[in-house]
Design a protein around this motif. Structure first.
Motif, mmCIF file in Angstrom:
data_model
loop_
_atom_site.group_PDB
_atom_site.id
_atom_site.type_symbol
_atom_site.label_atom_id
_atom_site.label_comp_id
_atom_site.label_asym_id
_atom_site.label_seq_id
_atom_site.Cartn_x
_atom_site.Cartn_y
_atom_site.Cartn_z
ATOM 1 N N ALA A 95 0.833 -1.197 0.000
ATOM 2 C CA ALA A 95 0.000 0.000 0.000
ATOM 3 C C ALA A 95 0.864 1.241 0.000
ATOM 4 O O ALA A 95 1.959 1.255 0.576
ATOM 5 N N ASP A 139 -2.030 8.138 0.230
ATOM 6 C CA ASP A 139 -2.474 9.098 -0.785
ATOM 7 C C ASP A 139 -1.537 10.291 -0.901
ATOM 8 O O ASP A 139 -1.414 10.882 -1.980
ATOM 9 N N SER A 173 -6.589 -3.892 -7.451
ATOM 10 C CA SER A 173 -6.911 -2.506 -7.109
ATOM 11 C C SER A 173 -7.741 -2.518 -5.837
ATOM 12 O O SER A 173 -8.746 -3.232 -5.751
ATOM 13 N N ARG A 221 -8.529 -0.167 -1.825
ATOM 14 C CA ARG A 221 -8.288 0.940 -0.909
ATOM 15 C C ARG A 221 -7.957 0.362 0.458
ATOM 16 O O ARG A 221 -8.392 -0.739 0.803
ATOM 17 N N ARG A 258 -4.844 6.749 4.784
ATOM 18 C CA ARG A 258 -5.557 5.980 3.762
ATOM 19 C C ARG A 258 -4.742 6.004 2.479
ATOM 20 O O ARG A 258 -3.953 6.921 2.258
ATOM 21 N N GLY A 259 -4.986 4.990 1.655
ATOM 22 C CA GLY A 259 -4.224 4.963 0.426
ATOM 23 C C GLY A 259 -4.692 3.898 -0.537
ATOM 24 O O GLY A 259 -5.742 3.267 -0.360
ATOM 25 N N GLN A 260 -3.889 3.721 -1.568
ATOM 26 C CA GLN A 260 -4.150 2.757 -2.635
ATOM 27 C C GLN A 260 -3.380 1.486 -2.323
ATOM 28 O O GLN A 260 -2.254 1.538 -1.838
ATOM 29 N N TYR A 273 -2.905 -3.120 -2.987
ATOM 30 C CA TYR A 273 -2.870 -4.261 -3.911
ATOM 31 C C TYR A 273 -2.765 -5.531 -3.073
ATOM 32 O O TYR A 273 -2.084 -5.549 -2.034
ATOM 33 N N ALA A 295 -0.739 1.268 -10.459
ATOM 34 C CA ALA A 295 -2.076 1.777 -10.758
ATOM 35 C C ALA A 295 -2.021 2.540 -12.072
ATOM 36 O O ALA A 295 -1.122 3.349 -12.304
ATOM 37 N N GLY A 318 -8.532 3.460 -13.159
ATOM 38 C CA GLY A 318 -8.774 2.417 -12.164
ATOM 39 C C GLY A 318 -8.198 1.063 -12.495
ATOM 40 O O GLY A 318 -8.350 0.124 -11.711
ATOM 41 N N THR A 359 -5.073 -1.745 -13.320
ATOM 42 C CA THR A 359 -3.775 -2.065 -12.730
ATOM 43 C C THR A 359 -2.933 -2.793 -13.764
ATOM 44 O O THR A 359 -3.429 -3.678 -14.470
ATOM 45 N N ASP A 372 -10.880 -2.234 -13.988
ATOM 46 C CA ASP A 372 -11.505 -1.949 -12.699
ATOM 47 C C ASP A 372 -12.657 -2.884 -12.382
ATOM 48 O O ASP A 372 -13.155 -2.907 -11.250
#
Length: 314
Positions: A23, A26, A155, A157, A170-172, A174, A197, A201, A203, A225
């Motif tokens: 991860a 953001d 993908s 959160r 918080r973030g993106q 996998y 990413a 949306g 990957t 996505d």
């Protein structure tokens, strides 16, 4: 719940299953990686058990939760190995020592209570990962299909709430899974893997494997996505600077583009993890990248170093 998303996969003697997530926050300041192992493939203790005889090497006796935290002025690494009496699992829940991964209402909740090594420091708190795109597809990494990889939630959160070291962000994210019936070093020389990413949306994932039999595998995937997987033409391999331990790395990049090492997250004698600025199919991306040398891992001098980063309890 499909395939490798289950935590009750059968793992034969000498084999393994692991679940990996990474991860990025953001704001770009923080990163983390987590791997939960049944049959800890990089354990010196499990490697020694396999040398005594693969048939008697019980993966349940070599389990661990590896957590790596990367932030401003902070780098923590946990990988305490535990025995079979500290393992509990069913389809939805995996408990290893004091830490737990569990699926609840389509989200993966991780409760951590680990100690960093070699310098003791607590890693404690919760991660909640919500998949945005999920797949049940799996891919053989070797010709015989003994080793398989599944991009479970390419993908996602994530919410990070760690009271030790005091992280809330918080973030993106996998999530993927690997499982196999044989030791990695028996069938592979090395590999490079990366994911990023993409706009809209999707990957992108590249998996470049050098097998022990002299053959190679190159996976280049675009995962939409909605979870639909498309095989795409892979851009050329480009070299990365060798790591501190001289582990070489290669990353995919469009022809004519030179990738740039943004940040080296992990330097190990057989493994390197990095953030790389590159370009895939005309799009600039920040890729999470790893290089793994199984020849290095199997070297006795490396095995002698590993207990300092991978202590065993029970």
């Amino acid at each position: 719940m499909a395939g490798a998303a289950r935590f009750d996969l059968a793992v034969p003697p000498g084999g393994y299953a692991w679940w990996y997530l990474d991860a990025l926050s953001d704001d770009g300041r923080h990163a983390l990686a987590l791997i939960a192992f049944v049959g800890s493939v990089f354990s010196p203790w499990y490697a020694a058990a396999r040398r005594r005889g693969v048939a008697s090497a019980d993966p349940r006796c070599h389990v661990a939760v590896n957590v790596a935290l990367y932030g401003p002025g902070l780098h923590r690494w946990t990988m305490t190995e535990r025995g079979a009496d500290r393992l509990q699992r069913d389809a939805r829940t995996l408990c290893i020592g004091p830490s737990t991964l569990a699926w609840h209402d389509g989200r993966l909740q991780v409760e951590l209570d680990e100690w960093a090594a070699p310098w003791p420091a607590r890693v404690r708190g919760r991660l909640v990962l919500e998949p945005l795109a999920s797949t049940g597809a799996n891919f053989a990494l070797d010709a015989a299909g003994q080793h398989r990889w599944t991009p479970l939630a390419p993908s996602a959160r994530i919410e990070v709430d760690l009271d030790r070291p005091g992280w809330r962000w918080r973030g993106q994210a996998y999530l993927d899974g690997n499982h196999g019936a044989r030791p990695l070093e028996q069938d592979f020389v090395r590999w490079d893997w990366s994911r990023a990413a993409l706009p809209g949306g999707a990957t992108g994932v590249h998996y470049d494997v050098q097998r022990r039999d002299g053959s190679t595998l190159g996976l280049a995937l675009r995962i939409a996505d909605d979870g639909a997987i498309e095989s795409v033409a892979a851009p050329p391999l480009q070299p990365l600077p060798a790591s501190l331990w001289r582990v070489p790395g290669m990353v995919r990049a469009d022809a004519g583009h030179r990738p740039a090492l943004q940040r080296r997250l992990e330097n190990g004698p057989f493994y390197a993890r990095s953030l790389v600025e590159t370009r895939w199919r005309g799009e600039p991306v920040t890729a999470v990248h790893e290089s793994l040398s199984l020849d290095r891992f199997a070297a006795r001098w490396v095995q002698a170093l590993l207990p300092f980063r991978m202590p065993r309890r029970g």
